[in-house]
Design an enzyme around this catalytic site. Structure first.
Site, PDB file in Angstrom:
ATOM      1  N   CYS A 106      32.636 -12.444   0.698  1.00 32.50           N
ATOM      2  CA  CYS A 106      31.989 -11.581  -0.299  1.00 32.50           C
ATOM      3  C   CYS A 106      31.614 -10.276   0.400  1.00 32.50           C
ATOM      4  O   CYS A 106      30.840 -10.292   1.371  1.00 32.50           O
ATOM      5  CB  CYS A 106      30.749 -12.273  -0.851  1.00 32.50           C
ATOM      6  SG  CYS A 106      29.873 -11.313  -2.098  1.00 32.50           S
ATOM      7  N   TYR A 164     -14.606   7.719   7.617  1.00 33.45           N
ATOM      8  CA  TYR A 164     -15.489   8.014   6.482  1.00 33.45           C
ATOM      9  C   TYR A 164     -16.890   7.415   6.572  1.00 33.45           C
ATOM     10  O   TYR A 164     -17.691   7.614   5.674  1.00 33.45           O
ATOM     11  CB  TYR A 164     -14.847   7.559   5.177  1.00 33.45           C
ATOM     12  CG  TYR A 164     -14.336   6.135   5.174  1.00 33.45           C
ATOM     13  CD1 TYR A 164     -15.183   5.042   5.309  1.00 33.45           C
ATOM     14  CD2 TYR A 164     -12.969   5.888   5.029  1.00 33.45           C
ATOM     15  CE1 TYR A 164     -14.712   3.751   5.300  1.00 33.45           C
ATOM     16  CE2 TYR A 164     -12.482   4.585   5.021  1.00 33.45           C
ATOM     17  CZ  TYR A 164     -13.350   3.522   5.160  1.00 33.45           C
ATOM     18  OH  TYR A 164     -12.880   2.237   5.160  1.00 33.45           O
ATOM     19  N   LYS A 216     -11.571   1.952  -9.403  1.00 38.71           N
ATOM     20  CA  LYS A 216     -10.135   1.717  -9.220  1.00 38.71           C
ATOM     21  C   LYS A 216      -9.350   2.342 -10.373  1.00 38.71           C
ATOM     22  O   LYS A 216      -9.680   2.132 -11.542  1.00 38.71           O
ATOM     23  CB  LYS A 216      -9.851   0.218  -9.148  1.00 38.71           C
ATOM     24  CG  LYS A 216     -10.564  -0.506  -8.011  1.00 38.71           C
ATOM     25  CD  LYS A 216     -10.037  -0.083  -6.652  1.00 38.71           C
ATOM     26  CE  LYS A 216      -8.662  -0.598  -6.360  1.00 38.71           C
ATOM     27  NZ  LYS A 216      -8.591  -2.046  -6.119  1.00 38.71           N
ATOM     28  N   GLU A 218     -15.536  10.137  -2.641  1.00 42.29           N
ATOM     29  CA  GLU A 218     -14.446  10.252  -1.664  1.00 42.29           C
ATOM     30  C   GLU A 218     -13.201   9.561  -2.204  1.00 42.29           C
ATOM     31  O   GLU A 218     -13.294   8.613  -2.985  1.00 42.29           O
ATOM     32  CB  GLU A 218     -14.844   9.594  -0.334  1.00 42.29           C
ATOM     33  CG  GLU A 218     -16.122  10.150   0.271  1.00 42.29           C
ATOM     34  CD  GLU A 218     -16.592   9.318   1.457  1.00 42.29           C
ATOM     35  OE1 GLU A 218     -15.764   8.961   2.309  1.00 42.29           O
ATOM     36  OE2 GLU A 218     -17.806   9.006   1.509  1.00 42.29           O
ATOM     37  N   CYS A 257      32.608 -10.584  -5.756  1.00 42.83           N
ATOM     38  CA  CYS A 257      33.805 -11.349  -5.383  1.00 42.83           C
ATOM     39  C   CYS A 257      34.251 -12.347  -6.440  1.00 42.83           C
ATOM     40  O   CYS A 257      35.302 -12.981  -6.288  1.00 42.83           O
ATOM     41  CB  CYS A 257      33.582 -12.063  -4.050  1.00 42.83           C
ATOM     42  SG  CYS A 257      32.353 -13.398  -4.139  1.00 42.83           S
ATOM     43  N   CYS A 281      25.422 -16.209  -3.991  1.00 36.07           N
ATOM     44  CA  CYS A 281      26.873 -16.346  -3.905  1.00 36.07           C
ATOM     45  C   CYS A 281      27.203 -17.140  -2.645  1.00 36.07           C
ATOM     46  O   CYS A 281      26.869 -16.705  -1.537  1.00 36.07           O
ATOM     47  CB  CYS A 281      27.537 -14.972  -3.851  1.00 36.07           C
ATOM     48  SG  CYS A 281      29.306 -15.047  -3.480  1.00 36.07           S
ATOM     49  N   ASP A 324      -5.341   4.171   0.463  1.00 36.72           N
ATOM     50  CA  ASP A 324      -4.710   2.855   0.350  1.00 36.72           C
ATOM     51  C   ASP A 324      -4.101   2.492   1.702  1.00 36.72           C
ATOM     52  O   ASP A 324      -2.945   2.811   1.995  1.00 36.72           O
ATOM     53  CB  ASP A 324      -3.634   2.900  -0.738  1.00 36.72           C
ATOM     54  CG  ASP A 324      -3.328   1.521  -1.285  1.00 36.72           C
ATOM     55  OD1 ASP A 324      -4.053   0.578  -0.939  1.00 36.72           O
ATOM     56  OD2 ASP A 324      -2.361   1.387  -2.052  1.00 36.72           O
ATOM     57  N   LYS A 384     -10.232   7.011  -2.248  1.00 42.59           N
ATOM     58  CA  LYS A 384     -10.065   5.655  -1.710  1.00 42.59           C
ATOM     59  C   LYS A 384      -8.633   5.528  -1.167  1.00 42.59           C
ATOM     60  O   LYS A 384      -7.698   5.231  -1.904  1.00 42.59           O
ATOM     61  CB  LYS A 384     -10.337   4.610  -2.793  1.00 42.59           C
ATOM     62  CG  LYS A 384     -10.375   3.186  -2.260  1.00 42.59           C
ATOM     63  CD  LYS A 384     -10.755   2.206  -3.355  1.00 42.59           C
ATOM     64  CE  LYS A 384     -10.843   0.792  -2.811  1.00 42.59           C
ATOM     65  NZ  LYS A 384      -9.578   0.298  -2.276  1.00 42.59           N
ATOM     66  N   CYS A 444      29.599 -14.053  -9.121  1.00 39.86           N
ATOM     67  CA  CYS A 444      29.239 -12.931  -8.253  1.00 39.86           C
ATOM     68  C   CYS A 444      29.903 -11.640  -8.724  1.00 39.86           C
ATOM     69  O   CYS A 444      31.124 -11.614  -8.945  1.00 39.86           O
ATOM     70  CB  CYS A 444      29.671 -13.238  -6.815  1.00 39.86           C
ATOM     71  SG  CYS A 444      29.376 -11.875  -5.668  1.00 39.86           S
TER      72      CYS A 444
END
Length: 668
Positions: free
Chosen positions: A428, A223, A310, A112, A407, A422, A116, A114, A404
């Site tokens: 900014c 399942y 896996k 089957e 800015c 920043c 996630d 697997k 940054c």
């Protein structure tokens, strides 16, 4: 009550259950969505007018709306074991040899996908869904029945000849399409994106409002049939029976008669998994014979008759083109690698996460390096290595920026977190826009029509620079904006006006004081009756508030020392935004519980936990969050667990049931 009303309700329930089965299990729709919705609304209206005919498994409960403040801990009648993992065919061959050596007879297997997602155990009694419980630690989990009922793939009632009582185990997951929809909505609201479908599905199951769970669009596959009496000789037969009873069972499951067929199945899905509308991270293999499963038994952690193969994380090589730096709402700088486009895990990858300066240095990254990129369940893939053999002799090491990119302000590094940020939070551009997006978000001021794109447009046109500017917008300013119609403009103005009624605690959260989240904002609003009293509080006074430490206190003091923040607050106040508590929100009824601490545990039946905690405060007491020597009273409901056991070991704690608690506060 006329008999025909009851019959009408029962007929509609039966019909809608059948339509759900046809659509979600058989993939055959007998009526249109519009017709289904009409019938559902008719049933909702009938049930509303006749609450005495309540059915906990009515199709109307799919819509959600039930609020669960706490999820009771439930012991699993049958332990939910984990599976041993294998990563190559040699492991599988060894596993098969151990099985044959133990039972000494031919073996069939069921292979089957697997999925996630998040594991679930669902109890059915007399063909009705009774309880849904998370895996937890395998021995006990959280009851999330109300949320499970919102998932259309999970039947509320069963068909055919099914056992009286049994459990179905399965996986709750998010399709890629629905995961992307959720993140699109979050992006529009200015919220952080979820990292992957698995964690999002798991987190969704613990949301308190089942209507919100419904909106997530979760899916499920079942399942495993679990019971003390198994009505079949093989797992494969149980899967087919489960489908007949109304369960959504994987269409890809396959009966394999030997290891070669298993290898073919694994190889196929390793190559084709990205064609599926959902994510899988491997293949689950089970001995088909129930008798053989019983003979093989279990280790301390896993069944000997099952194994998870896996898949290895996919990795490709491509060229680093540039490193870009993104500025988040809080000013945090995130480096991102721009790559020569390459196919990875079924999608074209153009970017990869670099996280921070330390990761860049650890990789030893140089300009135009050829890098190895891996996609391990996250939205943005990551660089996991470098092919130094392809590095050019004159290539320079990637140096982290010092200022940054938006800015030009010099960056500050938080050493213990390896993060640069920043500090120019008020000027900014990404931070300014992010702050305004946060202000209008659902959990803050919830201003309809002001999504991220609209706010960015308003900022570019110099119409807004901070949240106070929303309250002086006019229709004449809004209408010239791109994709802005008369109705849209009016919705924004109406939403802004409506936000003036949003309570103080949400405004406190919305104005964006660093480290002040929802919970802290509520605590502040309870302890300070207005923005002025909060503004005048010292760091020492702030630390006295529950859950507020030195870091949060310093951040609050710093916020109110900035003249621009003070000007914004004054403007919000002048426009009518709620910057003080409503009338007598914490009016005390007595001081009978003065200096006493309380904690509630278990499933409460006479009142909600929120109402109970409010009663404590209104009678002068204090609520705390954990069992300790500082606790005076533990009030227990049904199925109280570890907190009760811990309290029993501390002799000074008085344990009350709900009625005794009510008697205590009535003893004035």
């Amino acid at each position: 009550m006329p008999e025909n009303i009851q019959q009408k309700i029962e007929d509609l329930r039966t019909e809608l259950h059948q339509h759900n089965y046809d659509y979600y299990i058989l993939d055959e729709a007998a009526i249109s969505d519009f017709e289904f919705d009409l019938k559902l609304k008719e049933l909702q209206e009938l049930e509303k007018n006749h609450p005495e005919l309540y059915d906990p498994n009515s199709p109307t409960l799919r819509v959600g709306g039930e609020i669960t403040k706490n999820f009771p801990t439930i012991q699993h009648q049958f332990r939910m074991y984990s599976l041993d993992n294998s990563y190559d065919f040699d492991d599988l061959e060894d596993w098969e040899k151990r099985i044959i050596k133990t039972i000494d007879e031919p073996v069939e297997f069921v292979a089957e996908l697997k999925y996630d997602g998040a594991s679930i155990s669902i109890l059915y009694e007399n063909g009705k869904l009774r309880q849904g419980v998370t895996r937890g630690d395998g021995f006990q989990g959280d009851e999330i029945t109300a949320n499970v009922k919102t998932i259309s793939d999970i039947p509320l009632t069963l068909h055919g000849d099914f056992p009286t009582q049994f459990f179905m185990r399965g996986e709750i997951y998010l399709t890629r399409k629905n995961f992307n929809k959720i993140n699109l909505r979050r992006e529009e609201e200015g919220l952080d994106l979820f990292m992957n479908p698995r964690n999002t599905a798991s987190g969704s199951l613990k949301m308190q409002d089942s209507a919100e769970v419904r909106k997530r669009g979760l899916s499920a596959v079942l399942y495993q049939f679990i019971s003390s009496e198994i009505p079949a000789e093989t797992h494969w037969e149980l899967l087919q029976n489960s489908r007949k009873w109304g369960f959504k069972v994987s269409d890809q499951a396959k009966l394999c008669r030997n290891l070669d067929e298993i290898k073919d199945f694994i190889t196929y899905w390793d190559e084709h998994r990205h064609e599926l509308p959902f994510e899988i991270d491997g293949i689950v293999l089970k001995v088909n014979s129930i008798k053989q499963q019983s003979q093989l038994g279990y280790t301390a952690k896993s069944p000997r008759w099952a194994m998870a193969y896996k898949f290895k994380a996919e990795k490709v090589e491509t060229e680093l083109l540039t490193v870009a730096y993104q500025v988040g709402r809080t000013g945090a700088i995130t480096p991102v690698a721009n790559l020569r486009p390459v196919l990875l895990a079924g999608t074209i990858v153009k970017r990869a996460s670099l996280h921070n300066e330390d990761i860049i240095k650890k990789l030893g990254l140089h300009e135009h390096d050829f890098v190895y990129v891996e996609k391990g369940g996250e939205i943005i893939p990551k660089i996991v290595g470098i092919n130094e053999e392809k590095r050019k002799v004159d290539s320079r090491e990637v140096e982290y920026i010092t200022h940054c990119p938006e800015c030009g302000t010099e960056l500050v590094r938080i050493e213990d977190q390896a993060i640069h940020f920043c500090p120019n939070d008020l000027h900014c551009p990404p931070q300014v826009v992010g702050r305004m997006i946060h202000y209008v978000s659902r959990k803050a001021l919830d201003i309809e029509g002001l999504g991220a794109e609209t706010i960015e447009q308003l900022y570019r046109e110099k119409l807004v620079e901070n949240p106070a500017d929303f309250y002086v917008l006019t229709k004449e300013q809004l209408l010239p904006l791109e994709r802005m119609a008369e109705k849209s403009a009016q919705n924004i103005l109406d939403g802004v006006e409506k936000s003036k009624k949003i309570p103080f605690e949400k405004v406190l959260f919305g104005i964006g004081i660093k480290h002040v989240g929802e919970t802290v904002a509520k605590k502040l609003a309870k302890n300070f009756d207005s923005i002025e009293s909060l503004q005048n509080a010292t760091a020492e006074e702030l630390i006295q508030v529950e859950d507020i430490g030195g870091k949060i206190a310093e951040s609050i003091v710093e916020f109110f020392q900035n003249p621009e923040n003070l000007l914004m607050i004054e403007r919000l106040k002048s426009y009518g935004v709620q910057l003080e508590r409503g009338e007598n929100p914490n009016e005390t009824l007595s001081d009978i519980l003065q200096d006493k601490t309380f904690l509630f545990t278990g499933k409460l039946s006479l009142f909600t936990r929120e109402a109970a905690e409010e009663m404590v405060e209104k009678h002068g007491g204090k609520n705390i969050s954990a069992v300790s020597k500082n606790l005076n009273y533990l009030v227990v409901g049904e199925k109280a667990g570890s907190k009760l056991k811990k309290a029993q070991d501390i002799r000074t704690i008085i344990i009350l049931d709900e009625q005794e608690f009510l008697t205590l506060i009535a003893a004035e």
